[in-house]
Scaffold this motif. Structure first.
Motif, PDB file in Angstrom:
ATOM      1  N   ARG A 127      -4.773  -6.050  11.403  1.00 36.41           N
ATOM      2  CA  ARG A 127      -5.954  -5.201  11.235  1.00 36.41           C
ATOM      3  C   ARG A 127      -6.676  -4.855  12.527  1.00 36.41           C
ATOM      4  NH1 ARG A 127      -9.927  -8.103   8.335  1.00 36.41           N
ATOM      5  NH2 ARG A 127     -10.776  -6.231   7.339  1.00 36.41           N
ATOM      6  N   GLN A 128      -6.659  -5.775  13.484  1.00 33.26           N
ATOM      7  CA  GLN A 128      -7.493  -5.601  14.663  1.00 33.26           C
ATOM      8  C   GLN A 128      -6.895  -4.699  15.718  1.00 33.26           C
ATOM      9  OE1 GLN A 128     -10.461  -6.390  14.891  1.00 33.26           O
ATOM     10  NE2 GLN A 128     -10.783  -7.971  13.348  1.00 33.26           N
ATOM     11  N   THR A 129      -5.632  -4.352  15.595  1.00 36.88           N
ATOM     12  CA  THR A 129      -4.964  -3.618  16.659  1.00 36.88           C
ATOM     13  C   THR A 129      -5.057  -2.112  16.440  1.00 36.88           C
ATOM     14  OG1 THR A 129      -2.843  -3.634  15.499  1.00 36.88           O
ATOM     15  CG2 THR A 129      -3.333  -5.503  16.937  1.00 36.88           C
ATOM     16  N   SER A 130      -4.712  -1.378  17.466  1.00 38.00           N
ATOM     17  CA  SER A 130      -4.543   0.071  17.372  1.00 38.00           C
ATOM     18  C   SER A 130      -3.300   0.416  18.192  1.00 38.00           C
ATOM     19  CB  SER A 130      -5.783   0.808  17.886  1.00 38.00           C
ATOM     20  OG  SER A 130      -6.153   0.359  19.171  1.00 38.00           O
ATOM     21  N   LEU A 153      -7.749   0.025   1.953  1.00 35.87           N
ATOM     22  CA  LEU A 153      -7.456   0.528   3.288  1.00 35.87           C
ATOM     23  C   LEU A 153      -7.983  -0.410   4.359  1.00 35.87           C
ATOM     24  CD1 LEU A 153      -6.211   3.140   4.597  1.00 35.87           C
ATOM     25  CD2 LEU A 153      -8.582   3.842   4.967  1.00 35.87           C
ATOM     26  N   SER A 154      -9.064  -1.115   4.062  1.00 38.92           N
ATOM     27  CA  SER A 154      -9.697  -2.006   5.040  1.00 38.92           C
ATOM     28  C   SER A 154      -8.800  -3.177   5.440  1.00 38.92           C
ATOM     29  CB  SER A 154     -11.024  -2.533   4.507  1.00 38.92           C
ATOM     30  OG  SER A 154     -10.810  -3.245   3.300  1.00 38.92           O
ATOM     31  N   TRP A 155      -7.721  -3.390   4.743  1.00 37.90           N
ATOM     32  CA  TRP A 155      -6.788  -4.448   5.088  1.00 37.90           C
ATOM     33  C   TRP A 155      -5.906  -4.060   6.284  1.00 37.90           C
ATOM     34  CZ3 TRP A 155      -4.193  -7.247   0.348  1.00 37.90           C
ATOM     35  CH2 TRP A 155      -5.205  -7.729  -0.481  1.00 37.90           C
ATOM     36  N   TYR A 156      -5.987  -2.819   6.729  1.00 33.36           N
ATOM     37  CA  TYR A 156      -5.013  -2.312   7.684  1.00 33.36           C
ATOM     38  C   TYR A 156      -5.652  -1.584   8.856  1.00 33.36           C
ATOM     39  CZ  TYR A 156      -2.081  -3.027   3.607  1.00 33.36           C
ATOM     40  OH  TYR A 156      -1.443  -3.578   2.532  1.00 33.36           O
ATOM     41  N   ALA A 157      -5.019  -1.730  10.028  1.00 32.86           N
ATOM     42  CA  ALA A 157      -5.211  -0.749  11.085  1.00 32.86           C
ATOM     43  C   ALA A 157      -4.384   0.477  10.696  1.00 32.86           C
ATOM     44  CB  ALA A 157      -4.740  -1.306  12.421  1.00 32.86           C
ATOM     45  N   VAL A 193       0.837  -1.188   0.000  1.00 27.66           N
ATOM     46  CA  VAL A 193       0.000   0.000   0.000  1.00 27.66           C
ATOM     47  C   VAL A 193       0.877   1.245   0.000  1.00 27.66           C
ATOM     48  CG1 VAL A 193      -0.172   0.103   2.530  1.00 27.66           C
ATOM     49  CG2 VAL A 193      -2.007   1.033   1.099  1.00 27.66           C
ATOM     50  N   GLN A 194       0.427   2.271  -0.715  1.00 28.51           N
ATOM     51  CA  GLN A 194       1.077   3.578  -0.701  1.00 28.51           C
ATOM     52  C   GLN A 194       0.155   4.559   0.022  1.00 28.51           C
ATOM     53  OE1 GLN A 194       0.785   2.030  -4.036  1.00 28.51           O
ATOM     54  NE2 GLN A 194       2.615   0.944  -3.350  1.00 28.51           N
ATOM     55  N   LEU A 195       0.752   5.414   0.848  1.00 30.76           N
ATOM     56  CA  LEU A 195      -0.006   6.353   1.672  1.00 30.76           C
ATOM     57  C   LEU A 195       0.422   7.772   1.363  1.00 30.76           C
ATOM     58  CD1 LEU A 195       0.342   4.445   5.079  1.00 30.76           C
ATOM     59  CD2 LEU A 195      -1.567   4.332   3.480  1.00 30.76           C
ATOM     60  N   VAL A 196      -0.549   8.653   1.192  1.00 30.78           N
ATOM     61  CA  VAL A 196      -0.251  10.057   0.923  1.00 30.78           C
ATOM     62  C   VAL A 196      -1.080  10.918   1.870  1.00 30.78           C
ATOM     63  CG1 VAL A 196      -0.297  11.908  -0.765  1.00 30.78           C
ATOM     64  CG2 VAL A 196       0.280   9.579  -1.491  1.00 30.78           C
ATOM     65  N   GLU A 197      -0.385  11.719   2.677  1.00 35.99           N
ATOM     66  CA  GLU A 197      -1.059  12.640   3.589  1.00 35.99           C
ATOM     67  C   GLU A 197      -1.296  13.987   2.910  1.00 35.99           C
ATOM     68  OE1 GLU A 197       2.078  10.407   6.162  1.00 35.99           O
ATOM     69  OE2 GLU A 197       1.973  11.371   4.188  1.00 35.99           O
ATOM     70  N   SER A 198      -2.306  14.686   3.368  1.00 33.45           N
ATOM     71  CA  SER A 198      -2.575  16.037   2.893  1.00 33.45           C
ATOM     72  C   SER A 198      -3.317  16.801   3.980  1.00 33.45           C
ATOM     73  CB  SER A 198      -3.392  16.008   1.600  1.00 33.45           C
ATOM     74  OG  SER A 198      -4.637  15.390   1.813  1.00 33.45           O
ATOM     75  N   GLY A 199      -3.364  18.122   3.806  1.00 35.46           N
ATOM     76  CA  GLY A 199      -4.131  18.956   4.722  1.00 35.46           C
ATOM     77  C   GLY A 199      -3.321  19.763   5.704  1.00 35.46           C
ATOM     78  N   GLY A 200      -2.037  19.510   5.777  1.00 35.80           N
ATOM     79  CA  GLY A 200      -1.212  20.254   6.716  1.00 35.80           C
ATOM     80  C   GLY A 200      -1.027  21.695   6.268  1.00 35.80           C
ATOM     81  N   ASN A 215      -8.532   0.637  14.514  1.00 34.06           N
ATOM     82  CA  ASN A 215      -8.461  -0.668  13.862  1.00 34.06           C
ATOM     83  C   ASN A 215      -9.132  -0.599  12.492  1.00 34.06           C
ATOM     84  OD1 ASN A 215     -11.186  -0.678  14.634  1.00 34.06           O
ATOM     85  ND2 ASN A 215     -11.162  -2.906  14.928  1.00 34.06           N
ATOM     86  N   TRP A 216      -9.187  -1.713  11.798  1.00 33.80           N
ATOM     87  CA  TRP A 216      -9.596  -1.691  10.395  1.00 33.80           C
ATOM     88  C   TRP A 216     -11.016  -1.191  10.193  1.00 33.80           C
ATOM     89  CZ3 TRP A 216     -13.590  -4.310   8.058  1.00 33.80           C
ATOM     90  CH2 TRP A 216     -14.263  -5.215   8.885  1.00 33.80           C
ATOM     91  N   SER A 217     -11.889  -1.429  11.156  1.00 33.65           N
ATOM     92  CA  SER A 217     -13.293  -1.047  10.996  1.00 33.65           C
ATOM     93  C   SER A 217     -13.603   0.322  11.591  1.00 33.65           C
ATOM     94  CB  SER A 217     -14.191  -2.090  11.664  1.00 33.65           C
ATOM     95  OG  SER A 217     -14.005  -2.051  13.068  1.00 33.65           O
ATOM     96  N   GLY A 218     -12.686   0.831  12.412  1.00 33.16           N
ATOM     97  CA  GLY A 218     -12.955   2.083  13.106  1.00 33.16           C
ATOM     98  C   GLY A 218     -13.627   1.893  14.449  1.00 33.16           C
ATOM     99  N   ALA A 219     -13.907   0.649  14.827  1.00 38.14           N
ATOM    100  CA  ALA A 219     -14.630   0.382  16.060  1.00 38.14           C
ATOM    101  C   ALA A 219     -13.762   0.577  17.304  1.00 38.14           C
ATOM    102  CB  ALA A 219     -15.184  -1.041  16.040  1.00 38.14           C
TER     103      ALA A 219
END
Length: 125
Positions: A102-105, A29-33, A2-9, A52-56
């Motif tokens: 995925r399940q961790t935070s 994205l759902s594959w990852y925490a 996966v490639q990640l790009v931040e924005s908004g700073g 975690n992956w679901s946001g829960a």
């Protein structure tokens, strides 16, 4: 991978708000925490929060608890960091990171497999 790009700073006055985005490509994205970290020159990378992956399930550093919120829209492959009541000490480069467990935070830098390039947030008093 996966490639990640931040924005908004950007630069903002103390007490203001800002929302950072991190968009993933290459894999769902759902594959990852997901987590946000921050770093200032000369210091170690610091945990901000994770979800975690679901946001829960989420986890935040004490320094931002009650002011920052992480959310995610897996259908848009994007995770957000909403930052309210910003302080000068929040000034840093902010990084998003992905954890294949995925399940961790997790708050640990070494638990994250992929990182974005960072986006600068500057809070002036």
């Amino acid at each position: 991978q996966v490639q990640l790009v931040e924005s908004g700073g950007r630069s903002v006055q103390a007490g203001g708000s800002l929302r950072l985005s991190c968009t993933a490509s290459g894999r769902p994205l759902s594959w990852y925490a997901m987590a946000w970290f921050r770093q200032v020159p000369g210091k170690e990378r610091e945990f901000v929060g994770a979800v975690n992956w679901s946001g829960a399930n989420s986890n935040y550093a004490n320094s931002v608890k009650g002011r920052f919120t992480i959310s995610r829209e897996n259908t848009k492959n994007t995770v957000y960091l909403q930052m309210n009541s910003l302080r000068p000490e929040d000034t840093a480069v902010y990084y998003c990171a992905a954890d294949s467990s995925r399940q961790t935070s997790s708050p640990l830098v070494n638990d994250y497999d992929y990182w974005g390039q960072g986006t600068q947030v500057t809070v002036s008093s």
